[in-house]
Design an enzyme around this catalytic site. Sequence first.
Site, PDB file in Angstrom:
ATOM      1  N   ASP A  50       0.845  -1.192   0.000  1.00 49.24           N
ATOM      2  CA  ASP A  50       0.000   0.000   0.000  1.00 49.24           C
ATOM      3  C   ASP A  50       0.887   1.251   0.000  1.00 49.24           C
ATOM      4  O   ASP A  50       1.854   1.340   0.757  1.00 49.24           O
ATOM      5  CB  ASP A  50      -0.851  -0.086   1.272  1.00 49.24           C
ATOM      6  CG  ASP A  50      -1.789   1.063   1.514  1.00 49.24           C
ATOM      7  OD1 ASP A  50      -1.381   2.219   1.322  1.00 49.24           O
ATOM      8  OD2 ASP A  50      -2.919   0.804   1.942  1.00 49.24           O
ATOM      9  N   GLU A  82     -11.341   3.568  -5.916  1.00 50.34           N
ATOM     10  CA  GLU A  82     -11.243   3.926  -7.335  1.00 50.34           C
ATOM     11  C   GLU A  82     -10.103   3.182  -8.022  1.00 50.34           C
ATOM     12  O   GLU A  82     -10.154   2.941  -9.233  1.00 50.34           O
ATOM     13  CB  GLU A  82     -11.045   5.436  -7.484  1.00 50.34           C
ATOM     14  CG  GLU A  82     -12.243   6.286  -7.046  1.00 50.34           C
ATOM     15  CD  GLU A  82     -12.249   6.608  -5.553  1.00 50.34           C
ATOM     16  OE1 GLU A  82     -13.046   7.469  -5.153  1.00 50.34           O
ATOM     17  OE2 GLU A  82     -11.472   6.000  -4.793  1.00 50.34           O
ATOM     18  N   GLY A 114      -7.248  -3.735   3.320  1.00 46.25           N
ATOM     19  CA  GLY A 114      -8.041  -4.709   2.588  1.00 46.25           C
ATOM     20  C   GLY A 114      -8.000  -4.542   1.090  1.00 46.25           C
ATOM     21  O   GLY A 114      -8.028  -5.528   0.345  1.00 46.25           O
ATOM     22  N   VAL A 116      -5.529  -3.407  -0.941  1.00 50.67           N
ATOM     23  CA  VAL A 116      -4.289  -3.940  -1.514  1.00 50.67           C
ATOM     24  C   VAL A 116      -4.228  -5.455  -1.345  1.00 50.67           C
ATOM     25  O   VAL A 116      -3.764  -6.167  -2.249  1.00 50.67           O
ATOM     26  CB  VAL A 116      -3.071  -3.243  -0.886  1.00 50.67           C
ATOM     27  CG1 VAL A 116      -1.782  -3.995  -1.189  1.00 50.67           C
ATOM     28  CG2 VAL A 116      -2.969  -1.811  -1.406  1.00 50.67           C
ATOM     29  N   SER A 139      -4.317  -2.424   8.343  1.00 52.35           N
ATOM     30  CA  SER A 139      -5.459  -1.663   8.847  1.00 52.35           C
ATOM     31  C   SER A 139      -6.248  -2.553   9.792  1.00 52.35           C
ATOM     32  O   SER A 139      -6.140  -3.788   9.757  1.00 52.35           O
ATOM     33  CB  SER A 139      -6.358  -1.214   7.688  1.00 52.35           C
ATOM     34  OG  SER A 139      -6.948  -2.347   7.053  1.00 52.35           O
ATOM     35  N   LYS A 151     -11.132 -14.610   0.202  1.00 52.82           N
ATOM     36  CA  LYS A 151     -11.690 -13.935  -0.972  1.00 52.82           C
ATOM     37  C   LYS A 151     -10.735 -12.868  -1.495  1.00 52.82           C
ATOM     38  O   LYS A 151     -10.069 -12.177  -0.726  1.00 52.82           O
ATOM     39  CB  LYS A 151     -13.049 -13.316  -0.645  1.00 52.82           C
ATOM     40  CG  LYS A 151     -14.130 -14.354  -0.431  1.00 52.82           C
ATOM     41  CD  LYS A 151     -15.528 -13.800  -0.599  1.00 52.82           C
ATOM     42  CE  LYS A 151     -15.937 -12.928   0.549  1.00 52.82           C
ATOM     43  NZ  LYS A 151     -17.382 -12.595   0.481  1.00 52.82           N
ATOM     44  N   LYS A 160     -19.190  -3.271  -6.469  1.00 52.49           N
ATOM     45  CA  LYS A 160     -18.083  -3.572  -5.559  1.00 52.49           C
ATOM     46  C   LYS A 160     -17.735  -5.056  -5.637  1.00 52.49           C
ATOM     47  O   LYS A 160     -18.605  -5.914  -5.554  1.00 52.49           O
ATOM     48  CB  LYS A 160     -18.462  -3.171  -4.132  1.00 52.49           C
ATOM     49  CG  LYS A 160     -17.318  -3.340  -3.126  1.00 52.49           C
ATOM     50  CD  LYS A 160     -17.710  -2.779  -1.780  1.00 52.49           C
ATOM     51  CE  LYS A 160     -16.618  -3.026  -0.752  1.00 52.49           C
ATOM     52  NZ  LYS A 160     -15.369  -2.310  -1.076  1.00 52.49           N
ATOM     53  N   LEU A 179      -1.333  -0.489  13.808  1.00 53.45           N
ATOM     54  CA  LEU A 179      -2.464   0.382  14.125  1.00 53.45           C
ATOM     55  C   LEU A 179      -2.032   1.696  14.755  1.00 53.45           C
ATOM     56  O   LEU A 179      -2.813   2.650  14.797  1.00 53.45           O
ATOM     57  CB  LEU A 179      -3.446  -0.351  15.047  1.00 53.45           C
ATOM     58  CG  LEU A 179      -4.063  -1.631  14.470  1.00 53.45           C
ATOM     59  CD1 LEU A 179      -4.999  -2.268  15.485  1.00 53.45           C
ATOM     60  CD2 LEU A 179      -4.797  -1.344  13.163  1.00 53.45           C
TER      61      LEU A 179
END
Length: 381
Positions: A50, A82, A114, A116, A139, A151, A160, A179
Site C-alpha cells: 500500500d 477507485e 483490505g 491492496v 489496517s 476472498k 463492488k 495500528l
Amino acid sequence: MANQWQAQAEQTITYEVQMTDGVLDPSNRALLDAGATVRTDQPRRFIVIDANVHEIYGDALRKYLAHHNCEYRLCVLSASEEAKTMESVFTVVDGLDSFGISRRHEPIIAIGGGIVLDIAGLAASMYRRSTPYVRVPTSLIGLVDAGVGIKTGVNFGSHKNRLGTYFAPTAALLDRGFLDTVDDRHISNGLAEILKIALVKDAELFRLMEEHAELLLAERLTGRTPTGDVVAREVFSRAVGGMLEELEPNLWEQELERLVDYGHSFSPTLEMRALPALLHGEAVTVDMALTTVLAEARGLVSTSDRERIFQVMRRLRLPVWHPLLEAGLLEHALRETTRHRDGLQRMPIPVGIGGARFLHDLTVAELTGAAESLRELGGGE
C-alpha cells in the site's frame, strides 16, 4: 468403447493466521518464513505494498530485507476504491513477470489494508494459475476481516468486488503494531466489522465493546495500558476466531446463508454510490443500523437493545444514517443482493444481541419504512 468420463478431485486448504508482534523487526523471521517451502540464505520476494504504508514503513521494510540478504522488488499500489481495478492487478502481474519469481517457493508478500490485499490476492490467484502469497494486513479492517479470509476481488463498473476469486494465502501475519499509524477514522472503520460479529454471533464481544468503546478508540487496540492490552487481546481473539469459525466450513460459499454477510446486503450499493464519502465499515454500520430497525419492527430486537446498539455505534464514531438511503437505492440493492445469493434474500438480521436469523420475505415498502424510521433516529448525523 467409452464415450463418457467423470473426473473427481478434492483439495485440502490449510493456512495459518498468526498474531505476531514486530513483523518488521529484523530479529523476527516470520515475514520471510511464512509460506516458504525452502529456507535459503539468499531469499527472493516480490512485495505488493500500500502506498500509504510504504511512506511510513518503507525504510523499515528495506532494512529488514537487507538484514536477511533478501533480493526483492516492491510494487507500490494506491489504496482507494477507485484504484481497486483490473488495471491494478495487471500492474502486479507486470511486476511479477519482470522480477521472475519461482512459482512455488518464493511467495508473494502483500502488505496493506483490505484493498491492496484483495488486489494482490487476485493477482496471485491468476498468475501462472496460482502462486502462493502471504497477507500482512496493516489496517484494523484488514486485521479482523479482509486479512483472514480467502476472498480476493476488484470492483467493476459501479459494482463492488464484482470480479474475484477464492484463493487462500499460505499465511496471514497479524501485527497490531501497525495500528499506531492508522488514523482515527480508519480505527472506527475496522471496529464496525468487529461489531458485526458481536451483534449476530457473540454477545460477550458486544459487552466488551459496550464497556470499553472509548478505551478501544483511545488505545487503537494496541495495548498501551495493562487494562487496554487485556481488552484488546480479548477483542481480537473473539473477532478473528469468530470470523474463522464462520468461514472455515464454508470457504467457497457453497452455503449462501452466511452470518458474516450481516451488514453487507445494502452497504455495497451504498458504499459505491457514496464514493468517496463513506468508508467500507461506515457503510456496513448504516446497513446494520437499518437491519436493526427492521428487526425491532418485527419484534426480534427490543427497543432497549436497539438503543444500546445505536449508542455503541455512535460511541465508536460510526454513522447510523446516510441521506442516500432512499427507496430507489434500497430496491436496487435488494435486487442485487438477491441475485448474488442465488434468487433468495438470505438476509441475516439480528435476534436480540448476539443472535441472528435469515429472512427471505423483505419488501421494498418494509425497507423504505425502516429507512424513514432510521432517518428520524439518526438523521441529524
